[in-house]
Design an enzyme around this catalytic site. Sequence first.
Site, mmCIF file in Angstrom:
data_model
loop_
_atom_site.group_PDB
_atom_site.id
_atom_site.type_symbol
_atom_site.label_atom_id
_atom_site.label_comp_id
_atom_site.label_asym_id
_atom_site.label_seq_id
_atom_site.Cartn_x
_atom_site.Cartn_y
_atom_site.Cartn_z
ATOM 1 N N ASP A 68 -5.298 -2.004 -25.504
ATOM 2 C CA ASP A 68 -4.887 -3.026 -24.537
ATOM 3 C C ASP A 68 -3.381 -2.874 -24.384
ATOM 4 O O ASP A 68 -2.620 -3.165 -25.304
ATOM 5 C CB ASP A 68 -5.240 -4.416 -25.064
ATOM 6 C CG ASP A 68 -4.780 -5.528 -24.127
ATOM 7 O OD1 ASP A 68 -4.126 -5.220 -23.096
ATOM 8 O OD2 ASP A 68 -5.073 -6.696 -24.424
ATOM 9 N N ASN A 95 -1.651 5.218 -16.771
ATOM 10 C CA ASN A 95 -2.357 4.840 -15.550
ATOM 11 C C ASN A 95 -2.861 3.394 -15.583
ATOM 12 O O ASN A 95 -3.078 2.797 -14.530
ATOM 13 C CB ASN A 95 -3.522 5.839 -15.376
ATOM 14 C CG ASN A 95 -4.594 5.353 -14.454
ATOM 15 O OD1 ASN A 95 -4.452 5.458 -13.230
ATOM 16 N ND2 ASN A 95 -5.671 4.796 -15.004
ATOM 17 N N TYR A 161 2.987 -7.894 -8.629
ATOM 18 C CA TYR A 161 2.530 -6.492 -8.658
ATOM 19 C C TYR A 161 3.614 -5.579 -8.083
ATOM 20 O O TYR A 161 3.930 -4.526 -8.652
ATOM 21 C CB TYR A 161 1.234 -6.372 -7.842
ATOM 22 C CG TYR A 161 0.608 -5.001 -7.860
ATOM 23 C CD1 TYR A 161 -0.032 -4.518 -9.002
ATOM 24 C CD2 TYR A 161 0.636 -4.180 -6.736
ATOM 25 C CE1 TYR A 161 -0.625 -3.256 -9.007
ATOM 26 C CE2 TYR A 161 0.041 -2.919 -6.739
ATOM 27 C CZ TYR A 161 -0.591 -2.468 -7.877
ATOM 28 O OH TYR A 161 -1.173 -1.215 -7.896
ATOM 29 N N LYS A 165 5.565 -2.596 -10.034
ATOM 30 C CA LYS A 165 5.475 -1.178 -9.669
ATOM 31 C C LYS A 165 6.855 -0.604 -9.308
ATOM 32 O O LYS A 165 7.129 0.560 -9.586
ATOM 33 C CB LYS A 165 4.460 -0.989 -8.550
ATOM 34 C CG LYS A 165 3.018 -1.327 -8.977
ATOM 35 C CD LYS A 165 2.533 -0.460 -10.148
ATOM 36 C CE LYS A 165 1.049 -0.618 -10.427
ATOM 37 N NZ LYS A 165 0.555 0.273 -11.500
HETATM 38 N N1 LIG Z 1 -6.772 1.845 -6.199
HETATM 39 C C1 LIG Z 1 -5.663 1.690 -5.507
HETATM 40 O O1 LIG Z 1 -5.708 1.445 -4.277
HETATM 41 C C2 LIG Z 1 -4.323 1.823 -6.183
HETATM 42 C C3 LIG Z 1 -3.194 1.876 -5.363
HETATM 43 C C4 LIG Z 1 -1.945 2.007 -5.968
HETATM 44 C C5 LIG Z 1 -1.842 2.084 -7.340
HETATM 45 N N2 LIG Z 1 -2.960 2.016 -8.113
HETATM 46 C C6 LIG Z 1 -2.762 2.080 -9.562
HETATM 47 O O2 LIG Z 1 -3.600 3.068 -10.111
HETATM 48 C C7 LIG Z 1 -3.857 2.742 -11.481
HETATM 49 C C8 LIG Z 1 -5.346 2.904 -11.742
HETATM 50 O O3 LIG Z 1 -6.062 1.947 -10.992
HETATM 51 P P1 LIG Z 1 -7.459 2.253 -10.281
HETATM 52 O O4 LIG Z 1 -7.253 2.111 -8.837
HETATM 53 O O5 LIG Z 1 -8.047 3.497 -10.826
HETATM 54 O O6 LIG Z 1 -8.281 0.946 -10.715
HETATM 55 P P2 LIG Z 1 -9.407 0.684 -11.809
HETATM 56 O O7 LIG Z 1 -10.582 1.549 -11.577
HETATM 57 O O8 LIG Z 1 -9.593 -0.798 -11.808
HETATM 58 O O9 LIG Z 1 -8.715 1.156 -13.160
HETATM 59 C C9 LIG Z 1 -7.754 0.399 -13.818
HETATM 60 C C10 LIG Z 1 -7.769 0.842 -15.256
HETATM 61 O O10 LIG Z 1 -6.727 0.154 -15.954
HETATM 62 C C11 LIG Z 1 -7.275 -0.302 -17.168
HETATM 63 N N3 LIG Z 1 -6.541 -1.471 -17.631
HETATM 64 C C12 LIG Z 1 -6.245 -2.598 -16.958
HETATM 65 N N4 LIG Z 1 -5.580 -3.446 -17.750
HETATM 66 C C13 LIG Z 1 -5.478 -2.832 -18.960
HETATM 67 C C14 LIG Z 1 -4.927 -3.199 -20.192
HETATM 68 N N5 LIG Z 1 -4.332 -4.397 -20.384
HETATM 69 N N6 LIG Z 1 -4.991 -2.330 -21.226
HETATM 70 C C15 LIG Z 1 -5.581 -1.133 -21.056
HETATM 71 N N7 LIG Z 1 -6.136 -0.724 -19.914
HETATM 72 C C16 LIG Z 1 -6.092 -1.576 -18.882
HETATM 73 C C17 LIG Z 1 -8.726 -0.578 -16.899
HETATM 74 O O11 LIG Z 1 -9.474 -0.408 -18.086
HETATM 75 P P3 LIG Z 1 -10.106 -1.594 -18.967
HETATM 76 O O12 LIG Z 1 -10.402 -2.736 -18.049
HETATM 77 O O13 LIG Z 1 -11.328 -0.955 -19.561
HETATM 78 O O14 LIG Z 1 -9.072 -1.894 -19.994
HETATM 79 C C18 LIG Z 1 -9.083 0.523 -15.930
HETATM 80 O O15 LIG Z 1 -9.513 1.678 -16.605
HETATM 81 C C19 LIG Z 1 -3.322 1.321 -11.691
HETATM 82 O O16 LIG Z 1 -2.082 1.390 -12.370
HETATM 83 C C20 LIG Z 1 -3.144 0.807 -10.284
HETATM 84 O O17 LIG Z 1 -2.143 -0.193 -10.200
HETATM 85 C C21 LIG Z 1 -4.197 1.899 -7.562
#
Ligand SMILES: NC(=O)c1ccc[n+]([C@@H]2O[C@H](COP(=O)([O-])OP(=O)(O)OC[C@H]3O[C@@H](n4cnc5c(N)ncnc54)[C@H](OP(=O)(O)O)[C@@H]3O)[C@@H](O)[C@H]2O)c1
Length: 257
Positions: A68, A95, A161, A165
């Site tokens: 976490d 990530n 957010y 970022k």
């Molecule tokens: N999807 C988009 O449109 C987008 C756009 C810009 C940036 N991003 C960034 O890309 C990254 C990955 O996101 P994603 O889009 O792939 O979404 P996602 O599928 O929801 O993945 C987010 C991941 O972060 C983990 N996480 C969240 N809080 C956590 C914590 N406190 N400790 C450890 N792990 C944690 C979650 O795992 P658990 O819940 O199992 O811990 C999950 O594996 C993020 O940093 C997000 O801000 C995404």
Amino acid sequence: MSGRGVDDFAGKTVLVTGASSGIGRAAAVLLGRRGASVIVAARREAQARETVRAVEEAGGEAWFHPADIASQASLDALFAAIEARYSRLDGALNNAGTEGDPAPLPDMAVEEFDRVISTNVRGTWLCLRHELRIMRAQGQGAIVNTASIAGVVGFPGASAYTASKHAIVGMTRSASLDVAALGVRVNCLCPGGTSTEMSERWVSRVPGGEATVAQGVPMKRFGRAEELAAAAVFMLSDAAAYMTGSILTMDGGSTTS
Ligand SMILES: NC(=O)c1ccc[n+]([C@@H]2O[C@H](COP(=O)([O-])OP(=O)(O)OC[C@H]3O[C@@H](n4cnc5c(N)ncnc54)[C@H](OP(=O)(O)O)[C@@H]3O)[C@@H](O)[C@H]2O)c1
């Protein structure tokens, strides 16, 4: 001359935080396919074990450790376990992150601001602190932090957010300079809208969902997790050996104009 290709991770150990879904899972699978030993870190064990299985199906090797990133004790335990098991860390994709509950700034609870900042900013910083300590001693390593196009431009209803970022962009630049002369690289990926669990939560609040939101993207679609993962893995690889302190947007043109 080494037989290793610049995109070959054979013999390398790479940590992916937030590897239980989305971009993190796709990156873990790609790293495994390229020969890395992948450390799969996240809170949700069942989903993380699915990632381990997907890496193994791709012919790679993976190991799950719970983490976490909002908890210093949890991260101390993760990195102690990594050092005990591998005695090294060649790459890290920071990530994991949370999008928070959207609200105009005056309506956002202070506790919500603290939660997003604590996870995204403090969590990424704590990971970097451990990773750079290990990599500095090795004199070798590559790190990719995951920000967002919200690290480059503003979005309404997302002050926490967006602040978090932007902070990740800033800490990438600073950290990269701390270790640039020591053989360690630190870069940053800024995804635009990418189809994942996070984007599903976000677009579900918009009538028409992803299809509607995607009309605002110059390329008229969201990114795929595999596309973003490929960019992250490139920056972790020796193909990016002269790249540090870079902020790479991959967003279908969303921040171009
Ligand atoms: N999807 C988009 O449109 C987008 C756009 C810009 C940036 N991003 C960034 O890309 C990254 C990955 O996101 P994603 O889009 O792939 O979404 P996602 O599928 O929801 O993945 C987010 C991941 O972060 C983990 N996480 C969240 N809080 C956590 C914590 N406190 N400790 C450890 N792990 C944690 C979650 O795992 P658990 O819940 O199992 O811990 C999950 O594996 C993020 O940093 C997000 O801000 C995404």
